[in-house]
Design a protein around this motif. Structure first.
Motif, PDB file in Angstrom:
ATOM      1  N   LYS A 132       0.822  -1.210   0.000  1.00  0.00           N
ATOM      2  CA  LYS A 132       0.000   0.000   0.000  1.00  0.00           C
ATOM      3  C   LYS A 132       0.860   1.266   0.000  1.00  0.00           C
ATOM      4  O   LYS A 132       0.427   2.315  -0.482  1.00  0.00           O
ATOM      5  N   ARG A 135       1.441   2.695  -3.304  1.00  0.00           N
ATOM      6  CA  ARG A 135       0.317   3.505  -3.802  1.00  0.00           C
ATOM      7  C   ARG A 135       0.435   4.943  -3.338  1.00  0.00           C
ATOM      8  O   ARG A 135       0.139   5.880  -4.073  1.00  0.00           O
ATOM      9  N   LEU A 136       0.865   5.114  -2.082  1.00  0.00           N
ATOM     10  CA  LEU A 136       1.053   6.465  -1.560  1.00  0.00           C
ATOM     11  C   LEU A 136       2.147   7.194  -2.334  1.00  0.00           C
ATOM     12  O   LEU A 136       2.025   8.385  -2.626  1.00  0.00           O
ATOM     13  N   LEU A 138       2.988   6.643  -5.457  1.00  0.00           N
ATOM     14  CA  LEU A 138       2.407   6.966  -6.761  1.00  0.00           C
ATOM     15  C   LEU A 138       1.479   8.168  -6.668  1.00  0.00           C
ATOM     16  O   LEU A 138       1.518   9.060  -7.531  1.00  0.00           O
ATOM     17  N   MET A 139       0.665   8.227  -5.612  1.00  0.00           N
ATOM     18  CA  MET A 139      -0.236   9.362  -5.419  1.00  0.00           C
ATOM     19  C   MET A 139       0.551  10.660  -5.236  1.00  0.00           C
ATOM     20  O   MET A 139       0.200  11.702  -5.788  1.00  0.00           O
ATOM     21  N   GLY A 140       1.638  10.574  -4.448  1.00  0.00           N
ATOM     22  CA  GLY A 140       2.445  11.764  -4.198  1.00  0.00           C
ATOM     23  C   GLY A 140       3.129  12.268  -5.446  1.00  0.00           C
ATOM     24  O   GLY A 140       3.128  13.475  -5.732  1.00  0.00           O
ATOM     25  N   SER A 142       2.182  11.722  -8.512  1.00  0.00           N
ATOM     26  CA  SER A 142       1.134  12.222  -9.406  1.00  0.00           C
ATOM     27  C   SER A 142       0.690  13.622  -8.999  1.00  0.00           C
ATOM     28  O   SER A 142       0.500  14.502  -9.858  1.00  0.00           O
ATOM     29  N   ALA A 143       0.542  13.845  -7.680  1.00  0.00           N
ATOM     30  CA  ALA A 143       0.147  15.163  -7.197  1.00  0.00           C
ATOM     31  C   ALA A 143       1.193  16.214  -7.546  1.00  0.00           C
ATOM     32  O   ALA A 143       0.859  17.325  -7.997  1.00  0.00           O
ATOM     33  N   TYR A 252      -3.548   8.065   7.607  1.00  0.00           N
ATOM     34  CA  TYR A 252      -2.789   7.725   6.396  1.00  0.00           C
ATOM     35  C   TYR A 252      -1.723   6.678   6.732  1.00  0.00           C
ATOM     36  O   TYR A 252      -1.505   5.726   5.967  1.00  0.00           O
TER      37      TYR A 252
END
Length: 261
Positions: A132, A135-136, A138-140, A142-143, A252
């Motif tokens: 998981k 994923r964090l 990747l999210m960071g 992407s942001a 989180y």
């Protein structure tokens, strides 16, 4: 013996913010010094006492806090929701609006919360990165990519009215509610941690405002103002940062650093 050691550590950390506040006021401290006093020193103290927790706490803090600092500081500085006050050392900005000191501040704040949680709630450290966690990351990434893209091509999209309220509901309140709904066993832990960090961050807020370390220039960007001890700050600051930011950060952490135990 372990319980006695932890009790001693808790007493130190309970008294420390009072000492940090007094020293900051007496020295008329700049932002950098108060940041070191309030978050740098207690983080170093717990790291020294529990060196096995450093790597995991630091990795999560960097992954989580750097993108969060870019998201928060870019729009808040752009809309003049908040502004750094007097500061003698250079205040370096990235992408024009993101202050390096804000990035350092959020990394230290996150690190202190996470290592405090690990120390006093006996979580076993087995892995540094779980599936998981990727994923964090990747999210960071992407942001950060979206912010950079908008900054270059569509900067007006980043001017968001009432941003503190909107980001607070979406990224601070909702994740906390979601994690607690799925893990009722966390209520007791989060309540205890929330009480401690409410006291801690409120004292830091009043100290910083007293020393003009930051301010909230655009009053029309908030739904209301709180007046405490002669200092005024937004309701959003009270609710989203002082009251629930610590336990929201841990929501989180619980989700993305979950070892399924």
């Amino acid at each position: 013996m372990l319980k006695k050691i932890k009790k001693h550590e808790f007493v130190v950390l309970l008294v420390w913010p009072i000492i940090a506040s007094i020293v900051s006021v007496v020295l008329n401290a700049q932002l950098y010094l108060s940041l070191l006093l309030f978050f740098g020193i207690p983080s170093l103290y717990l790291s020294w006492k529990h060196q096995n927790l450093i790597k995991k706490s630091l990795v999560f803090s960097l992954i989580f806090a750097i993108p969060a600092a870019f998201i928060l500081d870019y729009t808040m500085e752009l809309t003049k929701g908040w502004a750094i006050g007097r500061i003698e050392l250079p205040n370096i900005f990235v992408l024009q609006y993101v202050s390096v000191i804000q990035i350092i501040w959020l990394v230290l704040y996150t690190y202190f919360i996470v290592i405090y949680y690990e120390v006093f709630f006996d979580r076993s450290v087995q892995k540094i990165v779980y599936p998981k966690t990727r994923r964090l990351i990747l999210m960071g990434v992407s942001a950060l990519g979206l912010i950079l893209f908008a900054h270059i091509f569509f900067p007006s999209l980043l001017y968001i009215e009432y941003f503190y309220l909107k980001i607070g509901i979406i990224a601070i309140l909702f994740p906390l509610i979601g994690v607690l709904a799925n893990s009722p066993s966390l209520y007791s832990k989060f309540f205890k941690i929330g009480i401690y960090f409410f006291f801690y961050t409120l004292l830091y807020e009043i100290t910083a405002l007293q020393l003009d370390q930051w301010s909230f220039p655009a009053k029309d960007q908030f739904i209301g103002q709180i007046v405490l001890l002669g200092h005024s700050f937004p309701f959003e600051e009270l609710f989203f940062w002082i009251m629930i930011s610590s336990i929201s950060t841990l929501s989180y952490y619980e989700y993305f650093e979950d070892d399924d135990k």
